[in-house]
Scaffold this motif. Structure first.
Motif, PDB file in Angstrom:
ATOM      1  N   ASP A 290      11.887  -8.691  20.294  1.00 24.55           N
ATOM      2  CA  ASP A 290      11.597  -8.566  21.885  1.00 24.55           C
ATOM      3  C   ASP A 290      10.069  -8.051  21.928  1.00 24.55           C
ATOM      4  O   ASP A 290       9.737  -7.235  21.204  1.00 24.55           O
ATOM      5  N   VAL A 291       9.502  -8.605  22.820  1.00 21.59           N
ATOM      6  CA  VAL A 291       8.118  -8.344  23.191  1.00 21.59           C
ATOM      7  C   VAL A 291       7.920  -7.609  24.470  1.00 21.59           C
ATOM      8  O   VAL A 291       7.016  -6.588  24.648  1.00 21.59           O
ATOM      9  N   GLY A 292       8.519  -8.143  25.602  1.00 27.86           N
ATOM     10  CA  GLY A 292       8.226  -7.434  27.008  1.00 27.86           C
ATOM     11  C   GLY A 292       8.371  -8.312  28.209  1.00 27.86           C
ATOM     12  O   GLY A 292       8.806  -9.384  27.811  1.00 27.86           O
TER      13      GLY A 292
ATOM     14  N   ILE B 105       1.624 -15.220  21.508  1.00 30.90           N
ATOM     15  CA  ILE B 105       2.103 -14.005  20.979  1.00 30.90           C
ATOM     16  C   ILE B 105       3.410 -14.152  20.080  1.00 30.90           C
ATOM     17  O   ILE B 105       3.468 -13.320  19.256  1.00 30.90           O
ATOM     18  N   LEU B 106       4.444 -14.839  20.586  1.00 32.34           N
ATOM     19  CA  LEU B 106       5.472 -15.168  19.609  1.00 32.34           C
ATOM     20  C   LEU B 106       5.106 -15.769  18.392  1.00 32.34           C
ATOM     21  O   LEU B 106       5.779 -15.247  17.300  1.00 32.34           O
ATOM     22  N   GLN B 107       4.218 -16.874  18.512  1.00 33.63           N
ATOM     23  CA  GLN B 107       3.979 -17.264  17.202  1.00 33.63           C
ATOM     24  C   GLN B 107       3.116 -16.237  16.367  1.00 33.63           C
ATOM     25  O   GLN B 107       3.297 -16.348  15.115  1.00 33.63           O
ATOM     26  N   LYS B 108       2.368 -15.448  16.804  1.00 34.81           N
ATOM     27  CA  LYS B 108       1.406 -14.513  16.195  1.00 34.81           C
ATOM     28  C   LYS B 108       2.470 -13.507  15.485  1.00 34.81           C
ATOM     29  O   LYS B 108       2.269 -13.157  14.314  1.00 34.81           O
ATOM     30  N   ASN B 109       3.469 -13.099  16.111  1.00 37.83           N
ATOM     31  CA  ASN B 109       4.459 -12.083  15.776  1.00 37.83           C
ATOM     32  C   ASN B 109       5.371 -12.600  14.795  1.00 37.83           C
ATOM     33  O   ASN B 109       5.806 -11.741  13.773  1.00 37.83           O
ATOM     34  N   GLU B 110       5.989 -13.983  14.941  1.00 34.25           N
ATOM     35  CA  GLU B 110       6.930 -14.383  14.055  1.00 34.25           C
ATOM     36  C   GLU B 110       6.588 -15.351  13.158  1.00 34.25           C
ATOM     37  O   GLU B 110       6.754 -15.502  11.932  1.00 34.25           O
ATOM     38  N   ASP B 111       6.235 -16.570  13.456  1.00 35.33           N
ATOM     39  CA  ASP B 111       6.033 -17.661  12.768  1.00 35.33           C
ATOM     40  C   ASP B 111       5.152 -18.748  13.574  1.00 35.33           C
ATOM     41  O   ASP B 111       5.411 -19.157  14.746  1.00 35.33           O
ATOM     42  N   GLU B 112       4.014 -19.166  12.944  1.00 31.42           N
ATOM     43  CA  GLU B 112       3.096 -19.908  13.827  1.00 31.42           C
ATOM     44  C   GLU B 112       3.533 -21.243  13.991  1.00 31.42           C
ATOM     45  O   GLU B 112       2.957 -21.918  15.045  1.00 31.42           O
TER      46      GLU B 112
END
Length: 339
Positions: free
Chosen positions: A285-287, A304-311
């Motif tokens: 979860d990010v916000g 931000i999702l790709q940066k945190n998880e998988d590009e």
């Protein structure tokens, strides 16, 4: 460049999300001098029957309170789905919404009982000259468009743009986005009952060994899909240029409007909330995010999702964003501001 504000929250407690959404809404209204209308519906997704990862009704309490504090009339607003399910008709859709706890405010189904209530918006873009939206949306100059940012099998991801496109479209508009072809009949499932004939306003259906739809007469309203008792009528879900068509419908739904967009980047699943079964969570979860620009807010959430998880996660959804740039819709240049 568009501003995208967000509050980080690595959790999915709906009461916390509610407070964050309220704070972000109030922040953007104040800092971007947003003129609020006297009536602002909240566009939501009630979740399909059996789905438990959609945004729960408690997540919207803060937004409802923020509007009521300003003496702004509000309601939930949605349209019926194209496929056969618990949200195909107005009565069933409202019943499911209440079953899922969406009882705080009235519920509006913008495209009528079976998706037949339509208004058109002229856009003159690459794939559509006009888009077909739920008729009641024409009554509002401003809507609080909330989206659960997650995956989608065809779109890549579902966020603000998909909420505008599929969520605002009438049944005929949904069909136009999904398919190049008109509805077709599976002969083995058809019982020749004639219900579809009674529903068709343009006499495009007749019975031979089974119901036959004339592609020359059919106007793509998809009413026959909704009324068929055996599910024999369907459309081509693999229509061409689906993601570009989503972009153009989203453009039409936002044209000359002052919508406010809130994305919940939490409970991220691979598939859409339209899937009526348990879905696994695939990302942290990010916000909560807010912006006046649907393209920017979706780009920020995806980045931000790709940066945190998988590009590569949900990357085919980039097509939607790239088409937005081509047609001059929103901005891929954004300033991400954490509160």
């Amino acid at each position: 460049m568009s501003n995208v504000y967000y509050k980080r929250y690595e959790g999915n407690d709906p009461e916390v999300l509610s407070l964050l959404a309220k704070e972000l809404f109030e922040h953007i209204v104040e800092h971007e001098d947003v003129e609020l209308k006297k009536e602002i519906p909240i566009k939501v997704h009630f979740g399909e029957k059996g789905n438990i990862t959609h945004m729960p009704p408690q997540s919207y309490n803060g937004l409802i309170d923020a509007l009521k504090d300003r003496e702004i009339d509000t309601s939930y607003i949605e349209t019926n789905v194209l496929y056969r399910g618990s949200r195909t008709t107005k009565d069933n859709h409202v019943a499911l919404a209440k079953d899922h706890g969406f009882t705080q405010i009235p519920i509006i189904i913008a495209d009528g009982n079976m998706g037949e209530d339509v208004y058109e918006v002229e856009i003159n873009k690459e794939y559509f000259d006009k888009v077909k939206l739920g008729k009641t949306y024409a009554d509002y100059d401003q809507i609080l468009v909330t989206a659960h940012f997650k995956g989608h099998a065809m779109a890549g991801f579902g966020g603000a743009l998909k909420q505008l496109a599929m969520g605002f479209a009438s049944r005929s508009g949904k069909l136009a986005q999904h398919a190049k072809l008109k509805p077709s009949v599976k002969g083995k499932k058809c019982t020749s009952c004639g219900v579809c004939i009674d529903k068709c306003d343009v006499d495009a259906i007749h019975i031979e060994d089974h119901a036959i739809i004339s592609s020359d007469k059919c106007i793509g309203c998809a009413g026959c899909i909704a009324v068929c008792p055996t599910g024999a009528i369907s459309n081509d879900w693999n229509g061409e240029n689906f993601r570009e068509k989503i972009t153009e419908y989203a453009y039409g739904a936002s044209l000359n409007k002052s919508h406010i967009y809130i994305n919940f980047l939490t409970n991220v699943t691979k598939e859409c909330d339209c899937i009526g079964q348990h879905l696994d969570i695939i990302a942290k979860d990010v916000g909560v995010f807010v912006s006046m620009d649907p393209v920017a807010i979706d780009a920020a959430c995806l980045d931000i999702l790709q940066k945190n998880e998988d590009e590569a996660l949900f990357d085919k959804g980039r097509t939607t964003l790239e088409h937005a740039k081509r047609i001059g819709f929103g901005s891929l240049d954004y300033k991400l501001i954490e509160l």
